[in-house]
Enzyme design. Sequence first.
Site, PDB file in Angstrom:
ATOM      1  N   GLU A 457       0.828  -1.221   0.000  1.00  0.00           N
ATOM      2  CA  GLU A 457       0.000   0.000   0.000  1.00  0.00           C
ATOM      3  C   GLU A 457       0.857   1.263   0.000  1.00  0.00           C
ATOM      4  O   GLU A 457       0.540   2.238   0.675  1.00  0.00           O
ATOM      5  CB  GLU A 457      -0.933   0.017   1.226  1.00  0.00           C
ATOM      6  CG  GLU A 457      -1.975  -1.069   1.246  1.00  0.00           C
ATOM      7  CD  GLU A 457      -3.086  -0.834   0.255  1.00  0.00           C
ATOM      8  OE1 GLU A 457      -3.196   0.271  -0.295  1.00  0.00           O
ATOM      9  OE2 GLU A 457      -3.851  -1.788   0.017  1.00  0.00           O
TER      10      GLU A 457
HETATM   11  C1  LIG Z   1       2.710  -9.707   0.752  1.00  0.00           C
HETATM   12  C2  LIG Z   1       2.409  -8.647  -0.250  1.00  0.00           C
HETATM   13  C3  LIG Z   1       1.108  -8.400  -0.623  1.00  0.00           C
HETATM   14  C4  LIG Z   1       0.824  -7.467  -1.626  1.00  0.00           C
HETATM   15  N1  LIG Z   1      -0.468  -7.326  -2.074  1.00  0.00           N
HETATM   16  C5  LIG Z   1      -0.700  -6.564  -3.175  1.00  0.00           C
HETATM   17  C6  LIG Z   1      -1.991  -6.544  -3.787  1.00  0.00           C
HETATM   18  O1  LIG Z   1      -2.945  -7.180  -3.310  1.00  0.00           O
HETATM   19  N2  LIG Z   1      -2.152  -5.817  -4.917  1.00  0.00           N
HETATM   20  C7  LIG Z   1      -1.135  -5.109  -5.473  1.00  0.00           C
HETATM   21  O2  LIG Z   1      -1.356  -4.482  -6.497  1.00  0.00           O
HETATM   22  N3  LIG Z   1       0.099  -5.106  -4.917  1.00  0.00           N
HETATM   23  C8  LIG Z   1       0.339  -5.813  -3.787  1.00  0.00           C
HETATM   24  N4  LIG Z   1       1.596  -5.836  -3.225  1.00  0.00           N
HETATM   25  C9  LIG Z   1       2.659  -5.083  -3.861  1.00  0.00           C
HETATM   26  C10 LIG Z   1       3.166  -3.919  -3.046  1.00  0.00           C
HETATM   27  O3  LIG Z   1       2.230  -2.882  -3.075  1.00  0.00           O
HETATM   28  C11 LIG Z   1       4.533  -3.564  -3.627  1.00  0.00           C
HETATM   29  O4  LIG Z   1       5.432  -4.545  -3.196  1.00  0.00           O
HETATM   30  C12 LIG Z   1       4.992  -2.183  -3.214  1.00  0.00           C
HETATM   31  O5  LIG Z   1       4.200  -1.214  -3.825  1.00  0.00           O
HETATM   32  C13 LIG Z   1       6.447  -1.938  -3.552  1.00  0.00           C
HETATM   33  O6  LIG Z   1       6.738  -2.268  -4.873  1.00  0.00           O
HETATM   34  P1  LIG Z   1       7.991  -3.215  -5.200  1.00  0.00           P
HETATM   35  O7  LIG Z   1       7.869  -4.439  -4.376  1.00  0.00           O
HETATM   36  O8  LIG Z   1       8.067  -3.366  -6.659  1.00  0.00           O
HETATM   37  O9  LIG Z   1       9.241  -2.418  -4.654  1.00  0.00           O
HETATM   38  P2  LIG Z   1       9.998  -1.215  -5.395  1.00  0.00           P
HETATM   39  O10 LIG Z   1       9.028  -0.266  -5.942  1.00  0.00           O
HETATM   40  O11 LIG Z   1      11.026  -1.795  -6.299  1.00  0.00           O
HETATM   41  O12 LIG Z   1      10.722  -0.516  -4.160  1.00  0.00           O
HETATM   42  C14 LIG Z   1      11.871  -1.063  -3.512  1.00  0.00           C
HETATM   43  C15 LIG Z   1      12.427  -0.033  -2.529  1.00  0.00           C
HETATM   44  O13 LIG Z   1      12.829   1.143  -3.242  1.00  0.00           O
HETATM   45  C16 LIG Z   1      12.159   2.285  -2.728  1.00  0.00           C
HETATM   46  N5  LIG Z   1      11.795   3.169  -3.840  1.00  0.00           N
HETATM   47  C17 LIG Z   1      11.174   2.833  -4.991  1.00  0.00           C
HETATM   48  N6  LIG Z   1      10.979   3.916  -5.752  1.00  0.00           N
HETATM   49  C18 LIG Z   1      11.459   4.965  -5.076  1.00  0.00           C
HETATM   50  C19 LIG Z   1      11.548   6.361  -5.328  1.00  0.00           C
HETATM   51  N7  LIG Z   1      11.031   6.907  -6.432  1.00  0.00           N
HETATM   52  N8  LIG Z   1      12.107   7.144  -4.393  1.00  0.00           N
HETATM   53  C20 LIG Z   1      12.596   6.638  -3.251  1.00  0.00           C
HETATM   54  N9  LIG Z   1      12.554   5.313  -2.955  1.00  0.00           N
HETATM   55  C21 LIG Z   1      11.992   4.497  -3.855  1.00  0.00           C
HETATM   56  C22 LIG Z   1      10.930   1.774  -2.020  1.00  0.00           C
HETATM   57  O14 LIG Z   1      10.512   2.653  -0.992  1.00  0.00           O
HETATM   58  C23 LIG Z   1      11.411   0.433  -1.488  1.00  0.00           C
HETATM   59  O15 LIG Z   1      12.042   0.595  -0.249  1.00  0.00           O
HETATM   60  C24 LIG Z   1       1.879  -6.734  -2.192  1.00  0.00           C
HETATM   61  C25 LIG Z   1       3.194  -6.936  -1.770  1.00  0.00           C
HETATM   62  C26 LIG Z   1       3.468  -7.891  -0.833  1.00  0.00           C
HETATM   63  C27 LIG Z   1       4.904  -8.118  -0.442  1.00  0.00           C
END
Ligand SMILES: Cc1cc2nc3c(=O)[nH]c(=O)nc-3n(C[C@H](O)[C@H](O)[C@H](O)COP(=O)(O)OP(=O)(O)OC[C@H]3O[C@@H](n4cnc5c(N)ncnc54)[C@H](O)[C@@H]3O)c2cc1C
Length: 605
Positions: A457
């Site tokens: 989220e």
């Molecule tokens: C158990 C679980 C349940 C989930 N359920 C859902 C769901 O039901 N539906 C859904 O759509 N998604 C879901 N998600 C996805 C979740 O919302 C994403 O994992 C989250 O938005 C982060 O995206 P990412 O994992 O690709 O990490 P990334 O976006 O790659 O981020 C990795 C790190 O880099 C940092 N970062 C990234 N971009 C920036 C920036 N521009 N500036 C500074 N820091 C940055 C982030 O803060 C983070 O610490 C779920 C995830 C998990 C693990």
Amino acid sequence: MRESLEFLLFDWLRVDALNDRPRFAEHSRETFVQVLDTCERIARDKFAPFNRLVDTEEPRFDGEHVHLPRATHEALAAYVASGMLAAAQDHDFGGMQLPCVVEMAANAFFSRASVAMSAYAMLTSGNANLLMAHGTRRQREVFAANEFAGRWFGTMCLSEPQAGSSLADVATRAVPDGAAFESDPLGPCYRLTGHKMWISAGEHELTENIVHLVLAKIPAADGKLVPGTRGISLFVVPKWLVSESGSLTGERNDVVLAGLNHKLGFRGTSNALLNLGEGKFKPGGQAGAIGYLVGKPGNGLRCMFRMMNEARIGVGIGAVMLGFAGYEASLGYARQRNQGRPITGAGKDAAAPPVPLIAHADVRRMLLAQKAYVEGGLALALYCARLVDERNTGNSEQSHQAGVLLEVLTPIAKSWPSEWCLEANSLAIQVLGGYGYTRDFPLEQYWRDNRLNMIHEGTHGIQALDLLGRKATMNDGAALTVLAARIAASVERARRDENLAQPARELAAGWQAVLGATQSAWSTDQPEDALANATPYMQAFGHTVLAWLWLDVALACAGRGDDLAQGKRAAMRYFYAYELPKNAAWLAVAASRNPTCRDMHDDWF
Ligand SMILES: Cc1cc2nc3c(=O)[nH]c(=O)nc-3n(C[C@H](O)[C@H](O)[C@H](O)COP(=O)(O)OP(=O)(O)OC[C@H]3O[C@@H](n4cnc5c(N)ncnc54)[C@H](O)[C@@H]3O)c2cc1C
């Protein structure tokens, strides 16, 4: 927890005053308490006893079906039977017209009992709420109504393998589906292709159908996807296709489980990588997942935000409840486990019997920290839920103010409990010592489950960028002005109470420091200067909001000498003595636009 919950709802937030509004006129304190009773009972009987089971027997995919423990089916069936999925809906739509704050308070029992099992229900009501706000009448009657009835469960499909924090990079495509595009009674019909990652509750057989809400891009005339978030639209994509009257046609849609993710915590909720449009199933003889447009093309993220904002308060409450579960377990343990002897002026008497852990000041420190985090977090979440009611049912000024405040408080409602109630879980493990580190006690699971909340989220970092980059500055800082007035009102009242005058002064100074840091951070007008320290800024902002809420809660205890009131005052004192001073370090780097992190070179690591 129940006592604290009722105190915050009725003595602090005066939730029963909502009954004066036409929408809630049929309710009373008694009906609210009945809802709390029912949910507490179902959570205790059907959810809590199986929380460990759903962790150890995580969802299993046999190549065709996803298997969940029987307990999950039974728990969710009991939840559906309670009518809670539609609790906030109109009477005409089968709902109870319950205020958001009472609905969220009641659902908190399920998060405490088994956050992973309750996720299926929370996603479903969030999904259906979105359709009620943005769907056509037919979409509401077919999809939302079946979700509220618990026949179908829902998901939200935003993330993709390459697009997490940056939803602008969503690559799922949606193209008009020939003649059905114009003529389908369920809405403009599209064919979707792409991959959705991390989808909670993305596959299961708890219900006869799954209603996916999917973000995708409609290609422009040249076939290219519009860059940025403007090109994102929202679609409802059922796992099994349905007729316009809402019955299953028996035809399978082309949205297919590619595999389950195996997680640190939240294991009782299935989590899926979904393939759309790969042709495993060919609805209407053709590959491509059928999806019906919700709202207008290009408006998908705006529609989704409605669901996400309330979901973010829900994440906050979930984090609080895991913190509460750990706090109560460690408190019980600390009262029973005897270890060590008290330090007295004459040293330790080795012949004296050992005392309970709770007799040691350092253990009480860990318990008090947990109490300050979880009860403060609960106050924050309920305050925000109450603002949702204010926004939806207040007069125009109340509604406007509540909307503005929610803009700035939602990132805090999501991030603060995610960080500090996780810390509460860590302290709970610490209170148990080695036992806390084993699977014989539930603390390690609470910590693992809670670790998700800083990630989904919107990650912690993304919430911080939203707070300092947008919310704190939008409309010339209008949201901070409204918040400042509320803080000032509490400070004013507290100044008149000799016991609260000192924290009132500290809060007033703390808030000025936040305002000063906001200005200094933006003084060069360079986002890369200001936002390099957005996370420490958000931590200080959150701690200041919590200091305010603790003061306000202490005001609601005035004149009371019972244990509950004494406990709240002690937690407030703890917060001001041990937590609020942390702000100085967080704000110093934000206000000075400290370049250490920004200037660190990749190859110096
Ligand atoms: C158990 C679980 C349940 C989930 N359920 C859902 C769901 O039901 N539906 C859904 O759509 N998604 C879901 N998600 C996805 C979740 O919302 C994403 O994992 C989250 O938005 C982060 O995206 P990412 O994992 O690709 O990490 P990334 O976006 O790659 O981020 C990795 C790190 O880099 C940092 N970062 C990234 N971009 C920036 C920036 N521009 N500036 C500074 N820091 C940055 C982030 O803060 C983070 O610490 C779920 C995830 C998990 C693990």
